[in-house]
Motif scaffolding. Sequence first.
Motif, mmCIF file in Angstrom:
data_model
loop_
_atom_site.group_PDB
_atom_site.id
_atom_site.type_symbol
_atom_site.label_atom_id
_atom_site.label_comp_id
_atom_site.label_asym_id
_atom_site.label_seq_id
_atom_site.Cartn_x
_atom_site.Cartn_y
_atom_site.Cartn_z
ATOM 1 N N UNK A 1 0.823 -1.220 0.000
ATOM 2 C CA UNK A 1 0.000 0.000 0.000
ATOM 3 C C UNK A 1 0.851 1.262 0.000
ATOM 4 N N UNK A 2 1.986 1.226 0.680
ATOM 5 C CA UNK A 2 2.863 2.389 0.789
ATOM 6 C C UNK A 2 4.122 2.162 -0.038
ATOM 7 N N UNK A 3 4.657 3.254 -0.572
ATOM 8 C CA UNK A 3 5.901 3.195 -1.323
ATOM 9 C C UNK A 3 6.814 4.329 -0.870
ATOM 10 N N UNK A 4 8.026 3.969 -0.469
ATOM 11 C CA UNK A 4 9.003 4.968 -0.072
ATOM 12 C C UNK A 4 9.985 5.184 -1.215
ATOM 13 N N UNK A 5 10.401 6.430 -1.393
ATOM 14 C CA UNK A 5 11.396 6.752 -2.413
ATOM 15 C C UNK A 5 12.236 7.919 -1.910
ATOM 16 N N UNK A 6 13.355 8.142 -2.554
ATOM 17 C CA UNK A 6 14.206 9.252 -2.144
ATOM 18 C C UNK A 6 14.873 9.875 -3.354
ATOM 19 N N UNK A 7 15.144 11.166 -3.234
ATOM 20 C CA UNK A 7 15.867 11.914 -4.235
ATOM 21 C C UNK A 7 17.162 12.360 -3.571
ATOM 22 N N UNK A 8 18.249 11.693 -3.868
ATOM 23 C CA UNK A 8 19.514 11.991 -3.190
ATOM 24 C C UNK A 8 20.031 13.380 -3.526
ATOM 25 N N UNK A 9 19.765 13.850 -4.726
ATOM 26 C CA UNK A 9 20.232 15.185 -5.113
ATOM 27 C C UNK A 9 19.536 16.275 -4.304
ATOM 28 N N UNK A 10 18.310 15.991 -3.884
ATOM 29 C CA UNK A 10 17.529 16.966 -3.113
ATOM 30 C C UNK A 10 17.491 16.632 -1.629
ATOM 31 N N UNK A 11 18.148 15.544 -1.227
ATOM 32 C CA UNK A 11 18.110 15.101 0.183
ATOM 33 C C UNK A 11 16.665 15.023 0.683
ATOM 34 N N UNK A 12 15.818 14.441 -0.130
ATOM 35 C CA UNK A 12 14.398 14.384 0.174
ATOM 36 C C UNK A 12 13.899 12.947 0.107
ATOM 37 N N UNK A 13 13.030 12.600 1.053
ATOM 38 C CA UNK A 13 12.406 11.291 1.072
ATOM 39 C C UNK A 13 10.895 11.479 0.957
ATOM 40 N N UNK A 14 10.258 10.557 0.252
ATOM 41 C CA UNK A 14 8.820 10.613 0.022
ATOM 42 C C UNK A 14 8.169 9.331 0.528
#
Length: 114
Positions: free
Chosen positions: A65-78
């Motif tokens: 149901x949930x999906x985690x992702x990250x953007x290393x260039x932006x130091x952001x996690x979703x």
Amino acid sequence: VQLQASGGGLVQPGGSLRLSCAASGTIFSINVMGWYRQAPGKQRELVADINSGGTSNYADSVKGRFTISRDNAKNTVYLQMNSLKPEDTAVYYCNVKIVPYNYWGQGTQVTVSS
């Protein structure tokens, strides 16, 4: 390091929300980024985390149901949360591990109710 989380709110059962958490400050390398949650009267628990290589880990209650992702260039996690249930209601906390330190965001409320 400061963490700024956003995206919480009120949603009906079956609905979706997307949480974001951006890390700022002097950051060389983030090891693990993740989300925890704490419901009233319960202990804080891991929802999902993801390491720098992109390997993710989920609590059994949110798998599929949930999906985690990250953007290393932006130091952001979703955290994309779909098919939300009333039992997902909690304060969600962003967490970032930069060895040997552990940082927490301020928490964002997610309420699933009709």
